[in-house]
Scaffold this active site. Sequence first.
Site, PDB file in Angstrom:
ATOM      1  N   MET A 192      57.534  52.327  41.004  1.00 36.23           N
ATOM      2  CA  MET A 192      58.549  53.265  41.491  1.00 36.23           C
ATOM      3  C   MET A 192      59.488  52.566  42.486  1.00 36.23           C
ATOM      4  SD  MET A 192      59.825  56.172  41.234  1.00 36.23           S
ATOM      5  CE  MET A 192      58.817  57.485  40.561  1.00 36.23           C
ATOM      6  N   GLU A 236      37.360  58.557  55.835  1.00 34.10           N
ATOM      7  CA  GLU A 236      37.665  59.965  56.118  1.00 34.10           C
ATOM      8  C   GLU A 236      38.885  60.471  55.355  1.00 34.10           C
ATOM      9  OE1 GLU A 236      36.804  57.773  58.387  1.00 34.10           O
ATOM     10  OE2 GLU A 236      35.228  58.615  59.666  1.00 34.10           O
ATOM     11  N   PHE A 269      35.128  57.396  75.379  1.00 35.46           N
ATOM     12  CA  PHE A 269      34.884  56.652  74.151  1.00 35.46           C
ATOM     13  C   PHE A 269      35.155  57.548  72.934  1.00 35.46           C
ATOM     14  CE2 PHE A 269      31.804  55.376  70.777  1.00 35.46           C
ATOM     15  CZ  PHE A 269      32.447  54.210  70.420  1.00 35.46           C
ATOM     16  N   GLN A 270      35.952  57.050  72.017  1.00 42.20           N
ATOM     17  CA  GLN A 270      36.325  57.767  70.797  1.00 42.20           C
ATOM     18  C   GLN A 270      36.994  59.107  71.070  1.00 42.20           C
ATOM     19  OE1 GLN A 270      32.973  57.551  68.006  1.00 42.20           O
ATOM     20  NE2 GLN A 270      33.870  55.620  67.296  1.00 42.20           N
ATOM     21  N   LYS A 318      31.230  67.798  71.637  1.00 44.72           N
ATOM     22  CA  LYS A 318      29.811  67.578  71.384  1.00 44.72           C
ATOM     23  C   LYS A 318      28.921  68.541  72.169  1.00 44.72           C
ATOM     24  CE  LYS A 318      26.412  63.945  70.784  1.00 44.72           C
ATOM     25  NZ  LYS A 318      26.160  62.493  70.726  1.00 44.72           N
TER      26      LYS A 318
HETATM   27  C1  LIG Z   1      57.511  60.165  43.476  1.00 39.60           C
HETATM   28  C2  LIG Z   1      57.773  61.634  43.492  1.00 39.60           C
HETATM   29  C3  LIG Z   1      58.740  62.184  42.672  1.00 39.60           C
HETATM   30  C4  LIG Z   1      58.955  63.552  42.628  1.00 39.60           C
HETATM   31  N1  LIG Z   1      59.834  64.060  41.725  1.00 39.60           N
HETATM   32  C5  LIG Z   1      59.878  65.403  41.513  1.00 39.60           C
HETATM   33  C6  LIG Z   1      60.623  65.956  40.437  1.00 39.60           C
HETATM   34  O1  LIG Z   1      61.283  65.258  39.671  1.00 39.60           O
HETATM   35  N2  LIG Z   1      60.593  67.296  40.264  1.00 39.60           N
HETATM   36  C7  LIG Z   1      59.862  68.127  41.078  1.00 39.60           C
HETATM   37  O2  LIG Z   1      59.824  69.329  40.845  1.00 39.60           O
HETATM   38  N3  LIG Z   1      59.174  67.626  42.122  1.00 39.60           N
HETATM   39  C8  LIG Z   1      59.152  66.282  42.343  1.00 39.60           C
HETATM   40  N4  LIG Z   1      58.385  65.790  43.372  1.00 39.60           N
HETATM   41  C9  LIG Z   1      57.657  66.728  44.239  1.00 39.60           C
HETATM   42  C10 LIG Z   1      58.499  67.267  45.386  1.00 39.60           C
HETATM   43  O3  LIG Z   1      58.530  66.309  46.411  1.00 39.60           O
HETATM   44  C11 LIG Z   1      57.915  68.602  45.927  1.00 39.60           C
HETATM   45  O4  LIG Z   1      56.608  68.408  46.358  1.00 39.60           O
HETATM   46  C12 LIG Z   1      57.883  69.692  44.913  1.00 39.60           C
HETATM   47  O5  LIG Z   1      59.058  69.726  44.149  1.00 39.60           O
HETATM   48  C13 LIG Z   1      57.732  71.047  45.587  1.00 39.60           C
HETATM   49  O6  LIG Z   1      57.320  71.979  44.658  1.00 39.60           O
HETATM   50  P1  LIG Z   1      57.573  73.529  44.841  1.00 39.60           P
HETATM   51  O7  LIG Z   1      59.020  73.792  45.077  1.00 39.60           O
HETATM   52  O8  LIG Z   1      56.930  74.186  43.703  1.00 39.60           O
HETATM   53  O9  LIG Z   1      56.905  73.906  46.225  1.00 39.60           O
HETATM   54  P2  LIG Z   1      55.432  73.810  46.804  1.00 39.60           P
HETATM   55  O10 LIG Z   1      55.371  72.665  47.733  1.00 39.60           O
HETATM   56  O11 LIG Z   1      54.397  73.928  45.782  1.00 39.60           O
HETATM   57  O12 LIG Z   1      55.489  75.094  47.715  1.00 39.60           O
HETATM   58  C14 LIG Z   1      55.101  76.321  47.259  1.00 39.60           C
HETATM   59  C15 LIG Z   1      56.067  77.417  47.695  1.00 39.60           C
HETATM   60  O13 LIG Z   1      55.488  78.640  47.277  1.00 39.60           O
HETATM   61  C16 LIG Z   1      55.257  79.464  48.384  1.00 39.60           C
HETATM   62  N5  LIG Z   1      53.981  80.142  48.204  1.00 39.60           N
HETATM   63  C17 LIG Z   1      52.735  79.687  48.427  1.00 39.60           C
HETATM   64  N6  LIG Z   1      51.829  80.624  48.129  1.00 39.60           N
HETATM   65  C18 LIG Z   1      52.518  81.704  47.709  1.00 39.60           C
HETATM   66  C19 LIG Z   1      52.144  82.995  47.286  1.00 39.60           C
HETATM   67  N7  LIG Z   1      50.874  83.383  47.193  1.00 39.60           N
HETATM   68  N8  LIG Z   1      53.118  83.864  46.930  1.00 39.60           N
HETATM   69  C20 LIG Z   1      54.434  83.504  47.025  1.00 39.60           C
HETATM   70  N9  LIG Z   1      54.833  82.289  47.424  1.00 39.60           N
HETATM   71  C21 LIG Z   1      53.887  81.405  47.765  1.00 39.60           C
HETATM   72  C22 LIG Z   1      55.270  78.580  49.596  1.00 39.60           C
HETATM   73  O14 LIG Z   1      55.665  79.308  50.740  1.00 39.60           O
HETATM   74  C23 LIG Z   1      56.263  77.495  49.186  1.00 39.60           C
HETATM   75  O15 LIG Z   1      57.583  77.875  49.498  1.00 39.60           O
HETATM   76  C24 LIG Z   1      58.206  64.407  43.462  1.00 39.60           C
HETATM   77  C25 LIG Z   1      57.271  63.858  44.328  1.00 39.60           C
HETATM   78  C26 LIG Z   1      57.034  62.493  44.338  1.00 39.60           C
HETATM   79  C27 LIG Z   1      55.977  61.950  45.237  1.00 39.60           C
HETATM   80  C1  LIG Z   2      50.762  55.607  51.426  1.00 37.17           C
HETATM   81  C2  LIG Z   2      52.065  55.322  50.771  1.00 37.17           C
HETATM   82  N1  LIG Z   2      52.733  54.169  51.069  1.00 37.17           N
HETATM   83  C3  LIG Z   2      53.902  53.890  50.462  1.00 37.17           C
HETATM   84  C4  LIG Z   2      54.455  54.759  49.563  1.00 37.17           C
HETATM   85  C5  LIG Z   2      55.794  54.433  48.881  1.00 37.17           C
HETATM   86  N2  LIG Z   2      55.597  54.279  47.429  1.00 37.17           N
HETATM   87  C6  LIG Z   2      55.877  55.246  46.551  1.00 37.17           C
HETATM   88  S1  LIG Z   2      55.522  54.838  44.972  1.00 37.17           S
HETATM   89  C7  LIG Z   2      54.982  53.317  45.438  1.00 37.17           C
HETATM   90  C8  LIG Z   2      54.485  52.330  44.424  1.00 37.17           C
HETATM   91  C9  LIG Z   2      53.274  52.776  43.696  1.00 37.17           C
HETATM   92  O1  LIG Z   2      52.847  51.725  42.868  1.00 37.17           O
HETATM   93  P1  LIG Z   2      51.716  51.954  41.777  1.00 37.17           P
HETATM   94  O2  LIG Z   2      50.588  52.685  42.359  1.00 37.17           O
HETATM   95  O3  LIG Z   2      51.406  50.660  41.140  1.00 37.17           O
HETATM   96  O4  LIG Z   2      52.415  52.934  40.770  1.00 37.17           O
HETATM   97  P2  LIG Z   2      53.604  52.670  39.719  1.00 37.17           P
HETATM   98  O5  LIG Z   2      54.851  53.184  40.367  1.00 37.17           O
HETATM   99  O6  LIG Z   2      53.664  51.201  39.445  1.00 37.17           O
HETATM  100  O7  LIG Z   2      53.214  53.478  38.540  1.00 37.17           O
HETATM  101  C10 LIG Z   2      55.109  53.146  46.821  1.00 37.17           C
HETATM  102  C11 LIG Z   2      54.776  51.923  47.548  1.00 37.17           C
HETATM  103  C12 LIG Z   2      53.735  55.941  49.306  1.00 37.17           C
HETATM  104  N3  LIG Z   2      54.196  56.869  48.474  1.00 37.17           N
HETATM  105  N4  LIG Z   2      52.540  56.188  49.898  1.00 37.17           N
END
Ligand SMILES: Cc1cc2nc3c(=O)[nH]c(=O)nc-3n(C[C@H](O)[C@H](O)[C@H](O)COP(=O)(O)OP(=O)(O)OC[C@H]3O[C@@H](n4cnc5c(N)ncnc54)[C@H](O)[C@@H]3O)c2cc1C
Ligand SMILES: Cc1ncc(C[n+]2csc(CCOP(=O)(O)OP(=O)(O)O)c2C)c(N)n1
Lengths: 567, 155
Positions: A480, A52, A114-115, A164
């Site tokens: 990472m 799911e 159940f469930q 259901k």
């Molecule tokens: C491993 C990892 C590393 C990351 N590193 C970075 C990084 O280096 N740099 C980075 O930027 N992010 C990074 N992120 C992502 C970060 O965590 C956020 O998800 C992201 O920065 C949010 O993007 P955003 O500010 O564009 O907001 P979003 O989450 O895209 O939110 C959208 C915003 O726009 C608004 N909005 C939506 N629809 C409309 C509309 N129609 N009109 C006006 N406003 C609207 C919403 O209210 C909200 O405030 C990383 C994520 C991970 C998993």
């Molecule tokens: C469901 C979930 N569990 C744990 C994490 C924490 N986490 C972030 S990056 C990462 C490693 C990812 O490894 P891989 O897919 O091999 O990518 P790589 O960083 O090596 O490119 C983990 C465990 C996560 N983001 N999501």
Amino acid sequence: MSVELTGAEITIRCLQEEGVQCIFGYPGGAVLFIYDELFKQDKVRHILVRHEQAAVHAADGYARSSNKVGVALVTSGPGVTNAVTGIATAYMDSIPMVVISGQVPTSAIGLDAFQEVDTVGITRPCVKHNFLVKDVSELALTIKKAFYIASTGRPGPVLVDIPKDVSQQKTKFEYPDKISMRSYNPVTKGHTRQIKKAAELILSAKRPVVYAGGGVILSDAAPQLTELTQMLNFPCTNTLMGLGGYPATDKQSLGMLGMHGTYEANMAMQYCDVLIAVGARFDDRVIGNPKHFFNENRKIIHIDIDPSSISKRVKVDVPIVGDVLDVLKELIKLLKAEKEKPDQTALKEWWKQIELWRERDCLKFDRSSKIIKPQMVIEKLFNVTKGDAFITSDVGQHQMWAAQFYKFDKPRRWINSGGLGTMGFGMPAAMGVQLANPKGKVACITGEASIQMCIQELSTCKQYKLPLKIINLNNRYMGMVRQWQEFFHGNRYAESYMNALPDFVKLAESYGHVGMKIEKPEDVEDALKEAFKLKDQLVFMDFITDQTENVFPMVPGGKGLSEMILV
Amino acid sequence: MENEAGALSRVAGLFSARGYNIESLSVAPTEDPTLSRMTLVTIGSDEVVEQVTKQLNKLIEVVKIIDLNDGNHIERELMLVKIRAVGPDREEIKRLAEIFRGSIIDVTDKSYTIELTGTSSKLDAFLEAIERSAVLETVRTGASGIGRGEWILKV
Ligand SMILES: Cc1cc2nc3c(=O)[nH]c(=O)nc-3n(C[C@H](O)[C@H](O)[C@H](O)COP(=O)(O)OP(=O)(O)OC[C@H]3O[C@@H](n4cnc5c(N)ncnc54)[C@H](O)[C@@H]3O)c2cc1C
Ligand SMILES: Cc1ncc(C[n+]2csc(CCOP(=O)(O)OP(=O)(O)O)c2C)c(N)n1
Ligand SMILES: [Mg+2]
């Protein structure tokens, strides 16, 4: 007298009325009547996933790549709990989605049947809204509301829980055309006076930056953002969620900003005097520590449809609540009518400064390496697909390299989990993308750890002939995690080594797909070309990459944007 | 807010999920049975209260929200308190109840139950005026608030 329909029939009829062509799901006891009705019709196509979580991610990828509402259907209890990760993922990234879940019969609710789980309770904190339908007479209106709420304002997932017995009961079916709710009236138009103020501030700017986020993609305002930025000759940086909102190959693009953003983008953010934030939420991964981010010489304009995004982490000077599309159109109109232009000499100086930052070449990597560099794989992927593919990703280093090295020129081409950072998202999301864009080239950039979180979906891809290209950047590490351990935990690689990996080639083959293992840099391009020639087949490409490569630049946690670690 | 099952838990859930505190909360249906009115007392800096307000507004079932502190308002809370009342204390407690405009609504040989309405600080003051060990049980509704004058909260 009009005929009466059962709740199950009504559910499917509502989906048809909403123009839903494709839903993702998994059957079980509580939704059997609904599945029975699905079986009897052919307007709504059902895609049977293998878990799911994948159903919800697929509906999510479908929505992100098409701007239609994604729909998933799951059974009660474990069906719902499996779906929660997917729902939370969509919630954090504001993705329009309707999840329909089965529930035990109303007479059994609360009896530990159940469930049975308290679906509305479990999902409450990670949905935009949810409903438990207690009477079949409310069903059609509730589903109408669900689609309306999911797709308007700041989008988000809405769940409809259907017991259901409600799916068995009969009532007259009427689907409302329009709906109005006294307690839900999202704004779209921005305040004229505020937009005027923004225009004035823009005209006074000497060191401007446009900081564009996911809101630009969600509101389909990339053309307007591009027009505004180009008519002003301002630099533009995009968040991870905003990539594609401004063409990355354009010279005014500074690339991504934030924790793994470019040097030039982060420096420009830190030292600009007017910051134009468009549908971006000043996330902690973007601006780092708000205290370090603070700069008293900087004025901020913030356009966002959600008032709670404004002045949440950073105080702003000109807040504009409204739809990015509407507000940008107004702003462009105002600025076009204006005779004044921003100070061009100052702007020239600013661009000179930015060029100096660019010369730092922050994304450089060893191009003569004998081991495959992950960055190089993405660069080649960009070239081979001519920048025209839909790219999904999982979570980790590979995700950051994808964001840095695949230059997205168009919106809705980059599909990843930013807010929740959900490993396992990439492949199921790609399935949804492929179904929404049957002719599109779809690649999933993943890591050997992430891909194993939803690997079972290789089976779904076989069943529906989804010719995804899986780009596995296999560094035998949760890269990472390893990177953080290297930088901040004294090189103690606690549980981040990926032991006992499967032979991905054989694994892909056992599902009936094509597998490739690529170990030498000189083979990368040909392999990619070959894979994309296999138009009708899923190709799993296992790239054996440099284990020790790290993502640069990096803003360490708690630091500010100008405090990057550079390569 | 809409008088619907689950609306209250959305509000309560929002506060715990975002780490806001609830000092008190009182809610009941209004003259329009499809609507409930809730008075919620919270403490926080202006920024926090602004976020609380914005986040509450995002809840689909919340129809309208006002910060009563933005204008003049009246606040009342109801308290029922059971007090040990024997010997000479009996008179003393009765007098105290009168001073605070409370009424004794139940009596036994050993106790009074007093009903008291007022601002939360008045109820606190009453309890402080009574010896700690004599207070057997208290139950308070939390504050209900309404704007002063002809101004009304209309939906
Ligand atoms: C491993 C990892 C590393 C990351 N590193 C970075 C990084 O280096 N740099 C980075 O930027 N992010 C990074 N992120 C992502 C970060 O965590 C956020 O998800 C992201 O920065 C949010 O993007 P955003 O500010 O564009 O907001 P979003 O989450 O895209 O939110 C959208 C915003 O726009 C608004 N909005 C939506 N629809 C409309 C509309 N129609 N009109 C006006 N406003 C609207 C919403 O209210 C909200 O405030 C990383 C994520 C991970 C998993
Ligand atoms: C469901 C979930 N569990 C744990 C994490 C924490 N986490 C972030 S990056 C990462 C490693 C990812 O490894 P891989 O897919 O091999 O990518 P790589 O960083 O090596 O490119 C983990 C465990 C996560 N983001 N999501
Ligand atoms: Mg890895």
